[in-house]
Scaffold this active site. Sequence first.
Site, PDB file in Angstrom:
ATOM      1  CD1 TRP A  84       0.749  -0.633   2.921  1.00 13.86           C
ATOM      2  CD2 TRP A  84      -1.261  -0.154   3.761  1.00 13.86           C
ATOM      3  NE1 TRP A  84       0.825  -0.768   4.277  1.00 13.86           N
ATOM      4  CE2 TRP A  84      -0.388  -0.478   4.825  1.00 13.86           C
ATOM      5  CE3 TRP A  84      -2.581   0.200   4.042  1.00 13.86           C
ATOM      6  CZ2 TRP A  84      -0.806  -0.470   6.156  1.00 13.86           C
ATOM      7  CZ3 TRP A  84      -2.989   0.216   5.376  1.00 13.86           C
ATOM      8  CH2 TRP A  84      -2.114  -0.127   6.414  1.00 13.86           C
ATOM      9  CG  ASN A  85       1.652   3.103  -2.784  1.00 21.87           C
ATOM     10  OD1 ASN A  85       2.844   2.842  -2.661  1.00 21.87           O
ATOM     11  ND2 ASN A  85       0.878   2.514  -3.678  1.00 21.87           N
ATOM     12  CG  HIS A  92      -8.385  22.547  -7.362  1.00 22.55           C
ATOM     13  ND1 HIS A  92      -9.570  22.846  -8.013  1.00 22.55           N
ATOM     14  CD2 HIS A  92      -8.613  22.795  -6.048  1.00 22.55           C
ATOM     15  CE1 HIS A  92     -10.458  23.286  -7.124  1.00 22.55           C
ATOM     16  NE2 HIS A  92      -9.897  23.265  -5.919  1.00 22.55           N
ATOM     17  CG  HIS A  96      -9.311  18.917 -10.452  1.00 19.37           C
ATOM     18  ND1 HIS A  96      -8.292  19.123 -11.341  1.00 19.37           N
ATOM     19  CD2 HIS A  96      -9.776  20.154 -10.126  1.00 19.37           C
ATOM     20  CE1 HIS A  96      -8.147  20.416 -11.559  1.00 19.37           C
ATOM     21  NE2 HIS A  96      -9.043  21.081 -10.847  1.00 19.37           N
ATOM     22  CG  ASP A  98     -12.500  23.449 -10.256  1.00 18.11           C
ATOM     23  OD1 ASP A  98     -11.721  22.594  -9.795  1.00 18.11           O
ATOM     24  OD2 ASP A  98     -12.127  24.376 -11.008  1.00 18.11           O
ATOM     25  CG  HIS A 102     -11.826  26.371  -6.879  1.00 22.85           C
ATOM     26  ND1 HIS A 102     -10.664  26.452  -6.144  1.00 22.85           N
ATOM     27  CD2 HIS A 102     -11.444  26.363  -8.186  1.00 22.85           C
ATOM     28  CE1 HIS A 102      -9.621  26.505  -6.970  1.00 22.85           C
ATOM     29  NE2 HIS A 102     -10.068  26.470  -8.209  1.00 22.85           N
ATOM     30  CG  HIS A 231     -12.219  29.037 -12.260  1.00 23.02           C
ATOM     31  ND1 HIS A 231     -11.524  28.894 -13.437  1.00 23.02           N
ATOM     32  CD2 HIS A 231     -11.915  27.949 -11.511  1.00 23.02           C
ATOM     33  CE1 HIS A 231     -10.825  27.772 -13.398  1.00 23.02           C
ATOM     34  NE2 HIS A 231     -11.040  27.181 -12.242  1.00 23.02           N
TER      35      HIS A 231
END
Lengths: 282, 417
Positions: A84-85, A92, A96, A98, A102, A231
């Site tokens: 595992w990590n 973002h 992804h 928004d 944001h 945005h």
Amino acid sequence: MKTTKTKLTRRKSAAKANVRTPAAPTRGDLGALLVSGNFRLVDLTQTLSPDFPTIVLPPEFGQCRPFRMEEVSRYDERGPGWYWNNVSFGEHSGTHFDAPIHWISGRDLPNNSVDTLPIAHFIAPACVIDCSAQAKADADFLLTAALVKRWEQRHSRIPAGAWVLMRTDWSKRNDPVAYQNLDDTGQHTPGPDPDCVRFLVNERDVLGFGTETIGTDAGQAAHFAPPYPCHYYMHGAGKYGLQCLCNLDLLPATGALIVAAPLKILQGSGSPLRVFAIVPAE
Amino acid sequence: MAQVVKRPKRKNPVERTRLPTLPPATRSRVALGLTAAAARGRFELQVCRDCGAVQYPPREVCRICLSQRLFWRRQDGMGELISDTTLHAAQELFFRERLPWRIGDVRLDSGVNVIAYVHHNVGAPPCRIRIEAALDRSGQAALVAMPERGRPALSDDPKLREMTCNPRARKILVTDGKSAVGQAVARALAAAGADLIWIGMAEPWKKSAGFDALRELPQAKVVPLDVTDSRSVRELAGEIGGKVDILVNTSDCHRAFSLAARRGVETAQLEMDVNYFGLLRLAQEFAPTLKARAADGDANAIAWVNVLSVFALSNYPPHGTYSASKAAAWSLSQNLRADLRPAGVRVINLFPGPVDDEWDQLEMPPKLSPAALAAALVQSLQGSVEDVYPGDVAQDWLARNLESPKTLERELGEFDR
Ligand SMILES: [Zn+2]
Ligand SMILES: [Zn+2]
């Protein structure tokens, strides 16, 4: 469900996938569609990897942390039977979502963060506007309201609550340098112009705007009025953004359903996510 | 005459890579004073505060008056080679592999006798010489008799060359070539005769001024390397780790200012990620191979260089979080040094004062130019040192810190920004 008849224009090429413009199934008949198996799924997500670029801001600003991965154990003395990590990334990074919070224009809206936004919005129809030829010719290409209206003439009116996805084939730029496309005047990537965003928000009441580039806004949008109009207007009206999408060329102009459910991060402004499309068979 | 160092012959893949041997490394606690000075490129001996007698070998009490009040003082090293001899047999494995070996008996003008290695440019005794303290492959001070005039380099002597990490004909990784310092370092190494310079490049989409011109250096090879990305470091180590003779860590992130000047920890984390964890990642991936190749013939791994900051010594509040990250890196470099020393691979730390770059814009001069920093770095490889404080500011801080760390802390704390 609205049964808008498939509209075929004279200019269409029969080989193109996006000439048929069936309406997306509503949630009501989604169940029937899934049971029928009469659909295909298209993954619209880039792989989250340390090499994937993040948005570039002047270095004195706070920075979006790129995706990073540290190994916890790999069937070794750190954990004998398991691999595992630990991963870290900015909200973002990679493909992804928004959320309205944001942007400063959306900061006071109700349910504006990824943990509170209405779950009903996780599945929504998509209108895919093919700008790949223009983006190929001009990295700074801007989608205008006029072009969107022309698209509507060829296909159908953008329904309220739909994603508008700007196909540019930008995701096919595998070299991160070409993908970022920066020079000393900033980034050169396509996006919508301010008027186009106002039209989509005010006249069409879309769910959000999605792109293949690193932002929903054009690379040079810092110089627009207002800066970063996609945005500013989208989030100011409670609309969403999707960026770093891929495989938009595999979607029909209309008819696909987008499944986009961001991580439920407390007061999160966005999140990487697995985005895919359900495309009913023709 | 300067010896021409040629590019080493390619390795015969059938032959075993030899393991490193080291000169005797055991020193008494007091004798480490000689090493402490040599690590900074100085030859110091103890001097008696009461009778003024110079002492050798290092000791607890004065050889003349038995006073315990001995202190270390810089020596000019001038003296006379009384006799010399060439060893043809030795019990120590290190010397056994390198015979014949010339040593000499030296009478220093300060009144003590020392046994020293003799540079091959020194003529037959009796003759005037100058003693230098240099670091041998075990990291300990060794005295070398150099010709009084002519100032030849240690590396001009084929045996003593091992006491240096001369970059000539070497394969070198410069971890970040995008910064002004990284670029200056790559150029200086090229001018010093490096055979191949891998130049690390993170975030290739962000152009940096002057970087493209670096590609025109015939020795340069740009490689992807982002020290904040473990995978990137691991992949590069897999690709070139077995060839790197010298690693020069120029990766540096300098963003935040004083503790109060920036809200949150994001930027401080980024500095830590590059300056501290970057070094940790590089060390984990590259150090094992450097150790394994420490005796790999003439093309062996010899050195690791870190560009730290004099801000590591004592926190400089206008650059508070940066200072902290450099202090962390300094601490880790000591761990790395302890790890590499048994293999004979030297870790050199540079502690420059403010550098004339973007992030020290508001620092008053004097500021160290990237080229001057690079020159000091190359010089430290050509010489025989571990700790380098290039420039006036660094020298000043070092002296003040040696005198009283507390006073320095208080003085640095009185800034008005
Ligand atoms: Zn975003
Ligand atoms: Zn005395």
